[in-house]
Write a protein that holds these residues in place. Structure first.
Motif, PDB file in Angstrom:
ATOM      1  N   MET A 277       0.840  -1.199   0.000  1.00 34.32           N
ATOM      2  CA  MET A 277       0.000   0.000   0.000  1.00 34.32           C
ATOM      3  C   MET A 277       0.875   1.249   0.000  1.00 34.32           C
ATOM      4  N   GLY A 278       0.388   2.304  -0.651  1.00 29.48           N
ATOM      5  CA  GLY A 278       1.126   3.561  -0.688  1.00 29.48           C
ATOM      6  C   GLY A 278       1.220   4.206   0.679  1.00 29.48           C
ATOM      7  N   GLN A 279       2.245   5.035   0.863  1.00 26.80           N
ATOM      8  CA  GLN A 279       2.478   5.677   2.156  1.00 26.80           C
ATOM      9  C   GLN A 279       1.285   6.523   2.597  1.00 26.80           C
ATOM     10  N   ASN A 280       0.684   7.283   1.669  1.00 30.49           N
ATOM     11  CA  ASN A 280      -0.460   8.132   2.022  1.00 30.49           C
ATOM     12  C   ASN A 280      -1.653   7.298   2.484  1.00 30.49           C
ATOM     13  N   GLN A 281      -1.881   6.172   1.787  1.00 31.59           N
ATOM     14  CA  GLN A 281      -2.994   5.292   2.158  1.00 31.59           C
ATOM     15  C   GLN A 281      -2.782   4.717   3.555  1.00 31.59           C
ATOM     16  N   ARG A 282      -1.553   4.307   3.841  1.00 28.36           N
ATOM     17  CA  ARG A 282      -1.246   3.736   5.148  1.00 28.36           C
ATOM     18  C   ARG A 282      -1.390   4.775   6.257  1.00 28.36           C
ATOM     19  N   LEU A 286      -4.017   4.676   9.347  1.00 28.58           N
ATOM     20  CA  LEU A 286      -3.508   4.743  10.718  1.00 28.58           C
ATOM     21  C   LEU A 286      -4.136   5.913  11.472  1.00 28.58           C
ATOM     22  N   ARG A 287      -4.332   7.049  10.798  1.00 26.28           N
ATOM     23  CA  ARG A 287      -4.964   8.216  11.431  1.00 26.28           C
ATOM     24  C   ARG A 287      -6.383   7.875  11.886  1.00 26.28           C
ATOM     25  N   LYS A 288      -7.139   7.210  11.015  1.00 22.70           N
ATOM     26  CA  LYS A 288      -8.515   6.828  11.358  1.00 22.70           C
ATOM     27  C   LYS A 288      -8.539   5.846  12.530  1.00 22.70           C
ATOM     28  N   ASP A 308       1.842   3.021  16.761  1.00 24.54           N
ATOM     29  CA  ASP A 308       1.978   3.344  18.181  1.00 24.54           C
ATOM     30  C   ASP A 308       0.643   3.916  18.661  1.00 24.54           C
ATOM     31  N   VAL A 309      -0.262   3.016  19.052  1.00 22.83           N
ATOM     32  CA  VAL A 309      -1.601   3.416  19.489  1.00 22.83           C
ATOM     33  C   VAL A 309      -1.805   2.883  20.901  1.00 22.83           C
ATOM     34  N   GLU A 310      -2.140   3.773  21.839  1.00 24.52           N
ATOM     35  CA  GLU A 310      -2.186   3.384  23.251  1.00 24.52           C
ATOM     36  C   GLU A 310      -3.408   2.548  23.623  1.00 24.52           C
ATOM     37  N   ASN A 311      -4.549   2.795  22.991  1.00 21.30           N
ATOM     38  CA  ASN A 311      -5.798   2.201  23.480  1.00 21.30           C
ATOM     39  C   ASN A 311      -6.248   0.967  22.710  1.00 21.30           C
TER      40      ASN A 311
END
Length: 526
Positions: A277-282, A286-288, A308-311
């Motif tokens: 997958m492209g960097q922007n897609q990843r 990840l943001r969502k 790196d997601v805490e929850n």
């Protein structure tokens, strides 16, 4: 060692094709460091913990270098146990799938005549245990005088089990210009002495440091599944647990795509991440996932490395990883910031040995859980709906709907109306059209009668050995064992019992022929 791919290591194109098909995106540390050195022709001692991908570390370069057109034995791999011989042979078969290389596992408990026939037809690679290899050498049915590779896997365990003399006898039957590889979790003095005596001066020593384990805050469980039920098992787990945020790991990029598509069709809020997958897609995915607008993330090991997601409440191994270190990295995604996390693994009977390696490596107990039934799912959904209803009532956030309720009250009992609304909510939340209450509804136990008992010096250990050697059933598949004076009963799943009835009946236990039958009833007094 960062950003090194398998295609940077000098492997044969057909071997690279197989590795890609297996779904490995990049080599583990032992693979990245060992493969180029072996391809250069050096003797190697590779030290890395069990489950770090050592088989591919020696297998890929070995299978790249040997001439598959020759019908004589090019490589001999020695393993301490029958189970490991089978496992290594299976892994090498997958690596060699696009090269016409013939492989043969040889070990005790299997008819030697069948092995002799295969050896006479011509075999390139033999994987075997010391005792059976020596047996063939003594019969002159195995010729190691022209091999390219002598590989000793789990060398420390081999010597701990007292195989030192057998190993030396096998080495002496090999030609001196071979390439010799030792792979081991530890390198005790016995291994060093053996290496100095039989390996060349160009020996390279590759040591992979142990990783710090961080699994204390994570509760680990596994579900034993049939491969065909893998997807439904996952859906049942998600429906009953309702994780707030979960990462689901697949071994391959294609596996990620297929699982995401199937989960989305079932209405789950899920997206995937992998190396293609492209960097922007990843970054967008990840943001969502971080801001909570995405419930589930399906990923490969490589794609998840920067997450790196805490929850994250759950990590689910839809596929077990290729090595134990990857398992530790995976489950480290949950149980962060002093919170408890949950790690689930879906495991088929064939993968049980890998699970045991993970337990040994992590020094932790992975507890078994039963796959949820539809009743379990209903109970979980009901409690969740009940909780939401109570919250709405306590917040007085339902006044706009009172006129509709009063209108319905004129024609129907309001309890029936409430039950109908709960059913609508339940059906909406249920992802899978479950046909059976239990996914293992068809799996019943069988009780078998054996015509040997305490008078025949039967112990649980000896009986398990007899069954595993005669039927190829694994010991963990055997249930309760009830040894009486003249006979014995065991409980096994029906599919296992049918195999034992077919293969173990009539075989000899300590010189006595054993009758194996379906027990008439639990209190049978033969």
């Amino acid at each position: 060692m960062k950003n090194i791919g398998f295609n940077n290591l000098g492997l044969h194109p057909k071997i690279l094709q197989a590795i890609d098909k297996m779904g490995f995106e990049e080599p583990s540390q032992i693979q990245a460091e060992s493969i180029p050195v072996i391809l250069e022709g050096n003797d190697v001692i590779g030290q890395a913990q069990t489950g770090t991908g050592k088989t591919l570390a020696f297998g890929a370069p070995m299978l790249s270098k040997i001439n598959c057109n020759e019908k004589n034995i090019s490589s001999i791999i020695i393993t301490p146990t029958r189970e490991l011989a089978i496992q290594v042979n299976d892994e090498l078969s997958r690596i060699a799938r696009f090269r016409k290389i013939s492989l043969l596992p040889i070990y005790g408990g299997q008819p030697i005549e069948r092995q002799i026939k295969s050896l006479r037809r011509g075999i390139n690679v033999v994987v075997g245990t010391p005792g059976r290899i020596l047996d063939h050498l003594h019969r002159n049915t195995l010729d190691l005088s022209n091999i390219q590779f002598l590989i000793i896997d789990e060398a420390d365990e081999m010597l701990d089990m007292g195989f030192i003399e057998d190993i030396e006898d096998i080495i002496k039957a090999c030609n001196s210009d071979r390439q010799t590889l030792f792979f081991s979790a530890t390198i005790p003095n016995q291994v060093r002495k053996l290496a100095s005596k039989y390996m060349k001066n160009n020996i390279k020593y590759i040591q992979i440091a142990k990783n710090t384990l961080t699994v204390e805050k994570t509760k680990q469980y596994y579900y034993e599944i049939k491969n065909r039920d893998r997807f439904e098992s996952l859906c049942r787990i998600l429906d009953v647990d309702e994780p707030s945020s979960a990462i689901i790991f697949c071994r391959t990029k294609r596996g990620v795509d297929e699982l995401v598509e199937n989960l989305q069709l079932r209405g789950y809020n899920v997206e995937g991440m992998h190396g293609d997958m492209g960097q922007n897609q990843r970054l967008n995915t990840l943001r969502k996932f971080k801001d909570g607008s995405l419930d589930f993330l399906v990923a490969t090991d490589v794609a998840a490395r920067g997450i790196d997601v805490e929850n994250v409440s759950h990590v689910i191994n839809y596929d077990l990883p290729q090595d134990t270190e990857s398992y530790v990295h995976r489950i480290g995604r949950t149980g962060r910031a002093n919170k408890d996390g949950i790690a689930y693994s879906l495991v088929t009977p064939k993968e049980y040995m890998m699970l045991k390696q993970i337990e040994k490596f992590t020094k932790s107990k992975i507890k078994r859980k039963e796959i949820p039934t539809v009743d379990d799912i209903f109970e979980a959904k009901y409690k969740n709906i009940e909780k939401k209803i109570k919250e709405v009532i306590s917040e007085n956030d339902y006044k706009n709907f009172v006129p509709i309720a009063m209108e319905l009250d004129e024609d129907y009992n309001l309890v029936d109306v409430a039950a109908a609304l709960i059913k609508i909510t339940f059906d909406k939340e249920l992802s899978f059209n479950y046909k059976e209450n239990s996914i293992n509804a068809e799996e019943e136990n069988m009780r078998l009668f054996f015509s040997i008992g305490r008078m025949d010096n039967v112990t649980p250990r000896k009986l398990l050995k007899f069954i595993t050697q005669t039927s190829s059933i694994e010991a963990y598949e055997i249930g309760d064992i009830d040894i009486l004076n003249k006979f014995t009963f065991i409980s096994v799943p029906e599919r296992v019992g049918n195999v034992i009835l077919k293969k173990s009946n009539g075989k000899k236990f300590q010189g006595r022929r054993v009758s194996v039958e379906l027990a008439k009833n639990k209190k049978s007094n033969r």
